[in-house]
Enzyme design. Structure first.
Site, PDB file in Angstrom:
ATOM      1  N   ARG A   1       5.653   7.959  13.042  1.00 10.22           N
ATOM      2  CA  ARG A   1       5.446   8.380  11.656  1.00 10.22           C
ATOM      3  C   ARG A   1       4.948   9.817  11.573  1.00 10.22           C
ATOM      4  O   ARG A   1       4.069  10.224  12.319  1.00 10.22           O
ATOM      5  CB  ARG A   1       4.414   7.451  10.993  1.00 10.22           C
ATOM      6  CG  ARG A   1       4.048   7.843   9.572  1.00 10.22           C
ATOM      7  CD  ARG A   1       3.127   6.820   8.922  1.00 10.22           C
ATOM      8  NE  ARG A   1       1.763   6.892   9.418  1.00 10.22           N
ATOM      9  CZ  ARG A   1       0.742   6.221   8.879  1.00 10.22           C
ATOM     10  NH1 ARG A   1       0.955   5.400   7.866  1.00 10.22           N
ATOM     11  NH2 ARG A   1      -0.469   6.348   9.378  1.00 10.22           N
TER      12      ARG A   1
ATOM     13  N   ASP B   1       0.547   5.136   1.842  1.00 11.51           N
ATOM     14  CA  ASP B   1      -0.167   5.624   3.020  1.00 11.51           C
ATOM     15  C   ASP B   1      -1.390   6.430   2.602  1.00 11.51           C
ATOM     16  O   ASP B   1      -1.308   7.329   1.760  1.00 11.51           O
ATOM     17  CB  ASP B   1       0.762   6.481   3.886  1.00 11.51           C
ATOM     18  CG  ASP B   1       1.782   5.637   4.627  1.00 11.51           C
ATOM     19  OD1 ASP B   1       1.496   4.457   4.893  1.00 11.51           O
ATOM     20  OD2 ASP B   1       2.872   6.152   4.938  1.00 11.51           O
TER      21      ASP B   1
ATOM     22  N   HIS C   1       4.615   0.215  -0.103  1.00 11.78           N
ATOM     23  CA  HIS C   1       5.476  -0.492   0.836  1.00 11.78           C
ATOM     24  C   HIS C   1       4.710  -1.609   1.523  1.00 11.78           C
ATOM     25  O   HIS C   1       3.470  -1.639   1.519  1.00 11.78           O
ATOM     26  CB  HIS C   1       6.091   0.464   1.864  1.00 11.78           C
ATOM     27  CG  HIS C   1       5.095   1.199   2.707  1.00 11.78           C
ATOM     28  ND1 HIS C   1       4.430   2.328   2.258  1.00 11.78           N
ATOM     29  CD2 HIS C   1       4.652   0.981   3.970  1.00 11.78           C
ATOM     30  CE1 HIS C   1       3.633   2.767   3.214  1.00 11.78           C
ATOM     31  NE2 HIS C   1       3.746   1.967   4.258  1.00 11.78           N
TER      32      HIS C   1
ATOM     33  N   HIS D   1       0.831  -1.202   0.000  1.00 10.35           N
ATOM     34  CA  HIS D   1       0.000   0.000   0.000  1.00 10.35           C
ATOM     35  C   HIS D   1       0.867   1.256   0.000  1.00 10.35           C
ATOM     36  O   HIS D   1       2.051   1.220   0.352  1.00 10.35           O
ATOM     37  CB  HIS D   1      -0.914   0.027   1.233  1.00 10.35           C
ATOM     38  CG  HIS D   1      -0.162   0.174   2.526  1.00 10.35           C
ATOM     39  ND1 HIS D   1       0.587  -0.842   3.081  1.00 10.35           N
ATOM     40  CD2 HIS D   1      -0.029   1.243   3.369  1.00 10.35           C
ATOM     41  CE1 HIS D   1       1.141  -0.424   4.199  1.00 10.35           C
ATOM     42  NE2 HIS D   1       0.797   0.840   4.395  1.00 10.35           N
TER      43      HIS D   1
END
Length: 323
Positions: free
Chosen positions: A296, A130, A279, A128
């Site tokens: 993150r 983000d 990723h 996917h």
């Protein structure tokens, strides 16, 4: 823009060294202290490396939450997610923290490994970008490792621009004109009976029609904008046709030569172009009795634009610039 040099495919710019680690994607950057704050030349070199290599890695950094956000601001505007996990710092709204089993185990009424299996019941499902179901997915993500297991827990990235370029010319011409619906929670296998995760997905649904090939706003590259986690169906095709084309494209994206895998250490930082990569978070450490705590920060992104100049269209749950 590029920091690629002829000497051993590595280069020095702004006092930093950019050393590629795989043929199509990934470079390790040394010679910069992110906590001290890179200067303008170093920021320019890092930005160029991210655009060229799609994901760059730093090791041995000593960033705290404030330093993490300050570093991110040198490259764009951090987004403030409206929903974050319980492990996230309450006083730094730009940072999302995941603590694997500590954060996710039991959150939706099932063990973490069962939840992971239901999300990843095919080989492609975990890949996917983000927040790819948004009409304006983040432009970039900066992920920092605090605690990692002594083995396992690696992350893998794939270069979507290289994957597109590697298609045959007739197939590139075909996919250039296609659009696809991206939807939160596509492919999740519900648990029999009451399923708290299904309720969560329905309560926070997001859907967008994106071009299957987007034009990168900075490099001009054509990017195969496809992933296994969010793409529902290619518009205008029957579901069997759509699935066959998506499987072919996802097989292309995840070919080993278009990927790089990173072994995390405490203090490692990965900075990737979320517009040009997908990723795969690890699934080999849920059974290990070792924590994996990651922080993150995401940077605000643009509405994707296709080869014909047509932008993405929001269907449900997101507006440009509003999180």
């Amino acid at each position: 823009m590029t920091t690629e040099k002829t000497t051993a495919e590595a280069g020095t710019d702004g006092g930093i060294e950019v050393r590629p680690v795989a043929g199509h994607i990934g470079a390790e950057i040394t010679g910069v202290d992110l906590a001290a704050g890179p200067d303008a030349a170093q920021v320019a070199a890092i930005r160029a490396a991210v655009l060229r290599w799609k994901v760059v890695f730093f090791r041995g950094q000593r960033l705290d939450h404030a330093g993490h956000v300050a570093f991110a601001r040198r490259f764009g505007e951090p987004v403030v997610p409206p929903r974050r996990g319980k492990a996230s710092p309450p006083d730094v709204p730009e940072i999302e923290t995941t603590a694997d089993r500590l954060e996710l185990g039991g959150r939706f009424g099932m063990p973490h490994d069962e939840w992971l299996r239901r999300r990843r019941h095919t080989l492609h499902r975990g890949w996917h970008c983000d927040h790819g179901a948004r009409v304006d997915p983040p432009a970039a993500t900066i992920l920092r490792a605090e605690t990692v297991p002594p083995y396992g827990g690696d992350t893998t990235w794939a270069n979507l621009a290289a994957a597109y370029a590697g298609l045959s010319a007739p197939l590139r011409a075909f996919v250039d004109g296609l659009r696809a619906e991206h939807r939160l929670g596509v492919g999740y296998q519900p648990r029999p009976g009451e399923d708290a995760y299904v309720r969560h997905l329905l309560d926070h649904q997001v859907a967008t029609v994106h071009p299957l090939v987007r034009v990168h706003p900075e490099t001009g590259e054509r990017v195969l904008f496809v992933n296994g986690y969010y793409v529902e169906q290619i518009a205008g095709l029957s579901r069997p046709e759509s699935q066959a084309i998506l499987d072919l494209l996802l097989d292309q994206v995840t070919r080993p030569e278009y990927t790089v895998r990173f072994r995390w250490e405490p203090g490692s930082v990965a900075f990737w172009d979320n517009r040009a990569t997908v990723h795969l978070a690890p699934s080999d450490n849920a059974h290990l009795d070792h924590p994996r705590t990651m922080h993150r920060v995401m940077l605000a992104g643009e509405v994707p634009v296709g080869v014909d100049g047509t932008p993405s269209e929001a269907l449900l749950g997101s507006e440009p610039g509003r999180w």
